[in-house]
Design an enzyme around this catalytic site. Structure first.
Site, short mmCIF file in Angstrom:
data_model
loop_
_atom_site.label_atom_id
_atom_site.label_comp_id
_atom_site.label_asym_id
_atom_site.label_seq_id
_atom_site.Cartn_x
_atom_site.Cartn_y
_atom_site.Cartn_z
N LYS A 126 -41.46 -6.27 8.74
CA LYS A 126 -40.78 -5.01 9.05
C LYS A 126 -39.28 -5.19 9.10
CE LYS A 126 -38.96 -2.02 12.17
NZ LYS A 126 -37.91 -2.19 13.19
N ASP A 144 -42.93 0.32 9.64
CA ASP A 144 -43.24 0.02 11.04
C ASP A 144 -44.44 0.87 11.44
OD1 ASP A 144 -42.32 2.58 11.24
OD2 ASP A 144 -40.63 2.13 12.55
#
Length: 223
Positions: A126, A144
DNA sequence: AAAACGGGGGC
DNA sequence: GCCCCAGTTTT
């Protein structure tokens, strides 16, 4: 999922967010701050309200702005500076370790490719993709939990893991949206399309989403 | 009072 | 793959 629907949905979300402030990571990227600055702000912002992160960043960068500066700040002082963001002990440790690695292995600069970014302590997929897209303006999609959850609710992807979401989004999302899809969906995901008890009634894209059409949605069950 | 939260690391 | 982390917010 037809492309025009994706475009339409993104337009509606953009309209919804028009009056709101971008997250601190995005603001720093817009101000052409260094990749290192952007990376640190991303690490500090994990699970922390954006205004809190913003102030912590200001304090930290006023005191030390480069890896070689931050490495000289003691663990205790660093903890004190970033204290309000929570996880201050872990985050301070991670940041110092990260700076050490950058200095040892990358001449103090943040690498601009996925493999090297992932080799850094405290940086996973991420964060790496966030830095690639925002700091280096690469065609990377930062997934995310917000992006993961919302794109699944919308039916754009059908995935169990964020990495699969990333792959499927690369198939269906026009490239010009890759860099900002995360910025768009994070705030939207916090205010409207929340993990539990989403505000489907106030959602500007409910007509494009079957998720809230059944009553009493309390969980993320896909059916 | 309890659980959810976000993401990475370690096992 | 699963569990842990730490402190604040939501239920």
């Amino acid at each position: 999922m037809e492309n025009y629907q994706i475009e339409r949905v993104i337009k509606l979300v953009e309209d919804y967010l028009k009056e709101k402030e971008d997250p601190i990571v995005t603001q720093l990227a817009d101000k052409k701050e260094s990749p290192f600055t952007i990376l640190i702000s991303a690490l500090l912002s994990a699970r922390t309200k954006d205004e809190v992160t913003q102030k912590a960043c200001e304090r930290l960068f006023a005191r030390a702005k480069k890896p070689q500066d931050i490495i000289t700040v003691s663990q205790g002082e660093l903890e004190q500076i970033i204290y309000p963001v929570g996880f201050y002990r872990t985050k301070a440790r991670h940041i110092k370790k990260l700076c050490a690695h950058l200095l040892q292995r990358f001449d103090g600069y943040v690498p601009d490719n996925l493999k090297d970014l992932l080799s850094l302590p405290g940086v996973g997929r991420k964060t790496a993709n966030l830095v690639l897209s925002l700091a280096f303006k690469k065609d990377a999609i930062c997934v995310d939990t917000h992006v993961h959850r919302i794109t699944n609710r919308l039916g754009w992807v059908k995935t169990k893991h964020p990495e699969e979401t990333e792959m499927q989004l690369m198939e269906i999302l026009p490239r010009r949206y890759w860099q900002r899809i995360n910025t768009l969906l994070v705030k939207y995901g916090q205010e409207i399309c929340r993990p539990i008890n989403p505000h489907c009634g106030a959602c500007p894209i409910q007509t494009y989403c079957r998720y809230g059409s059944t009553s009493n949605i309390k969980s993320d069950k896909t059916d």
